[in-house]
Motif scaffolding. Sequence first.
Motif, PDB file in Angstrom:
ATOM      1  N   LYS A  63      46.816  21.693  38.408  1.00  0.00           N
ATOM      2  CA  LYS A  63      47.050  20.253  38.594  1.00  0.00           C
ATOM      3  C   LYS A  63      46.188  19.701  39.727  1.00  0.00           C
ATOM      4  CE  LYS A  63      50.959  20.629  41.751  1.00  0.00           C
ATOM      5  NZ  LYS A  63      52.348  20.247  41.967  1.00  0.00           N
ATOM      6  N   ASN A  64      45.698  20.578  40.605  1.00  0.00           N
ATOM      7  CA  ASN A  64      44.872  20.152  41.730  1.00  0.00           C
ATOM      8  C   ASN A  64      43.384  20.067  41.392  1.00  0.00           C
ATOM      9  OD1 ASN A  64      47.151  20.032  43.466  1.00  0.00           O
ATOM     10  ND2 ASN A  64      47.052  22.239  43.685  1.00  0.00           N
ATOM     11  N   ALA A  65      43.013  20.545  40.207  1.00  0.00           N
ATOM     12  CA  ALA A  65      41.616  20.441  39.769  1.00  0.00           C
ATOM     13  C   ALA A  65      41.290  18.969  39.532  1.00  0.00           C
ATOM     14  CB  ALA A  65      41.414  21.243  38.485  1.00  0.00           C
ATOM     15  N   THR A  66      40.003  18.672  39.470  1.00  0.00           N
ATOM     16  CA  THR A  66      39.604  17.290  39.199  1.00  0.00           C
ATOM     17  C   THR A  66      39.461  17.073  37.693  1.00  0.00           C
ATOM     18  OG1 THR A  66      37.225  17.730  39.261  1.00  0.00           O
ATOM     19  CG2 THR A  66      38.310  17.178  41.369  1.00  0.00           C
ATOM     20  N   VAL A  67      39.464  15.825  37.306  1.00  0.00           N
ATOM     21  CA  VAL A  67      39.242  15.473  35.904  1.00  0.00           C
ATOM     22  C   VAL A  67      37.854  15.944  35.469  1.00  0.00           C
ATOM     23  CG1 VAL A  67      39.000  13.539  34.294  1.00  0.00           C
ATOM     24  CG2 VAL A  67      40.896  13.572  35.928  1.00  0.00           C
ATOM     25  N   GLN A  68      36.887  15.926  36.373  1.00  0.00           N
ATOM     26  CA  GLN A  68      35.557  16.442  36.058  1.00  0.00           C
ATOM     27  C   GLN A  68      35.629  17.935  35.737  1.00  0.00           C
ATOM     28  OE1 GLN A  68      32.609  15.912  39.124  1.00  0.00           O
ATOM     29  NE2 GLN A  68      30.934  16.363  37.733  1.00  0.00           N
ATOM     30  N   ASP A  69      36.405  18.692  36.503  1.00  0.00           N
ATOM     31  CA  ASP A  69      36.599  20.117  36.218  1.00  0.00           C
ATOM     32  C   ASP A  69      37.199  20.305  34.823  1.00  0.00           C
ATOM     33  OD1 ASP A  69      35.750  20.777  38.826  1.00  0.00           O
ATOM     34  OD2 ASP A  69      37.822  20.769  39.597  1.00  0.00           O
ATOM     35  N   ALA A  70      38.186  19.484  34.494  1.00  0.00           N
ATOM     36  CA  ALA A  70      38.832  19.566  33.182  1.00  0.00           C
ATOM     37  C   ALA A  70      37.837  19.243  32.069  1.00  0.00           C
ATOM     38  CB  ALA A  70      40.027  18.622  33.122  1.00  0.00           C
ATOM     39  N   ALA A  71      37.033  18.212  32.276  1.00  0.00           N
ATOM     40  CA  ALA A  71      36.047  17.823  31.271  1.00  0.00           C
ATOM     41  C   ALA A  71      35.030  18.941  31.041  1.00  0.00           C
ATOM     42  CB  ALA A  71      35.332  16.540  31.700  1.00  0.00           C
ATOM     43  N   LYS A  72      34.561  19.552  32.111  1.00  0.00           N
ATOM     44  CA  LYS A  72      33.606  20.662  31.985  1.00  0.00           C
ATOM     45  C   LYS A  72      34.227  21.833  31.236  1.00  0.00           C
ATOM     46  CE  LYS A  72      30.831  19.718  36.107  1.00  0.00           C
ATOM     47  NZ  LYS A  72      30.488  20.193  37.459  1.00  0.00           N
ATOM     48  N   ARG A  73      35.476  22.160  31.546  1.00  0.00           N
ATOM     49  CA  ARG A  73      36.154  23.276  30.898  1.00  0.00           C
ATOM     50  C   ARG A  73      36.328  23.004  29.413  1.00  0.00           C
ATOM     51  NH1 ARG A  73      40.214  25.662  32.956  1.00  0.00           N
ATOM     52  NH2 ARG A  73      39.960  27.723  33.612  1.00  0.00           N
ATOM     53  N   MET A  74      36.724  21.779  29.076  1.00  0.00           N
ATOM     54  CA  MET A  74      36.887  21.420  27.658  1.00  0.00           C
ATOM     55  C   MET A  74      35.553  21.485  26.925  1.00  0.00           C
ATOM     56  SD  MET A  74      39.695  18.362  27.480  1.00  0.00           S
ATOM     57  CE  MET A  74      40.169  17.884  29.136  1.00  0.00           C
TER      58      MET A  74
ATOM     59  N   ALA B  22      35.252  10.806  38.003  1.00  0.00           N
ATOM     60  CA  ALA B  22      36.041  11.946  37.529  1.00  0.00           C
ATOM     61  C   ALA B  22      36.099  13.075  38.551  1.00  0.00           C
ATOM     62  CB  ALA B  22      35.486  12.462  36.210  1.00  0.00           C
ATOM     63  N   GLY B  23      35.111  13.145  39.432  1.00  0.00           N
ATOM     64  CA  GLY B  23      35.109  14.171  40.467  1.00  0.00           C
ATOM     65  C   GLY B  23      36.083  13.882  41.599  1.00  0.00           C
ATOM     66  N   ASP B  24      36.572  12.656  41.648  1.00  0.00           N
ATOM     67  CA  ASP B  24      37.517  12.264  42.696  1.00  0.00           C
ATOM     68  C   ASP B  24      38.960  12.151  42.201  1.00  0.00           C
ATOM     69  OD1 ASP B  24      35.431  12.050  44.509  1.00  0.00           O
ATOM     70  OD2 ASP B  24      35.149   9.897  44.155  1.00  0.00           O
ATOM     71  N   VAL B  25      39.147  12.227  40.893  1.00  0.00           N
ATOM     72  CA  VAL B  25      40.481  12.022  40.320  1.00  0.00           C
ATOM     73  C   VAL B  25      41.119  13.378  40.019  1.00  0.00           C
ATOM     74  CG1 VAL B  25      41.780  10.991  38.426  1.00  0.00           C
ATOM     75  CG2 VAL B  25      39.726   9.836  39.289  1.00  0.00           C
ATOM     76  N   PRO B  26      42.261  13.679  40.643  1.00  0.00           N
ATOM     77  CA  PRO B  26      42.924  14.940  40.335  1.00  0.00           C
ATOM     78  C   PRO B  26      43.596  14.893  38.962  1.00  0.00           C
ATOM     79  CG  PRO B  26      44.192  13.726  41.985  1.00  0.00           C
ATOM     80  CD  PRO B  26      42.940  12.935  41.704  1.00  0.00           C
ATOM     81  N   VAL B  27      43.648  16.043  38.319  1.00  0.00           N
ATOM     82  CA  VAL B  27      44.288  16.150  37.009  1.00  0.00           C
ATOM     83  C   VAL B  27      45.707  15.601  37.056  1.00  0.00           C
ATOM     84  CG1 VAL B  27      45.199  17.837  35.354  1.00  0.00           C
ATOM     85  CG2 VAL B  27      42.845  18.022  36.145  1.00  0.00           C
TER      86      VAL B  27
END
Length: 114
Positions: free
Chosen positions: A10-21, A54-59
């Motif tokens: 939950k502490n990852a960023t939305v950018q991290d989530a997008a890259k993983r997806m 997205a790099g500033d927004v936490p999941v």
Amino acid sequence: MSSPLETISKNATVQDAAKRMRDEEISALVVTTDPPSIVTSTDVLTVAADGRNAGDVPVTDVMTESVETVPPDIYLEEVAAMLTTFGIKHLPVTNNDDEYVGMVSSTDVTAQLS
């Protein structure tokens, strides 16, 4: 069902989530919270459409909390009904010990029923 299940903090960023997806060629990740949560490509798209970085927004800011889960032996018709009833596209799959074993999506249901 997609397996193994891909998760994110939950502490990852939305950018991290997008890259993983993107890297895993999937459209949702289970967020490791209790109860389970989920972040989807639609959540990522919303962040971009809103002009947020997205790099500033936490999941945790965009995830859907307390999502439904299903057992691995559920009938496909039941999954389809749940997806329709709840207006969702993904359901995490858990075993009898509440361990994640995969994710079933509307794409999976469509592929099996066609």
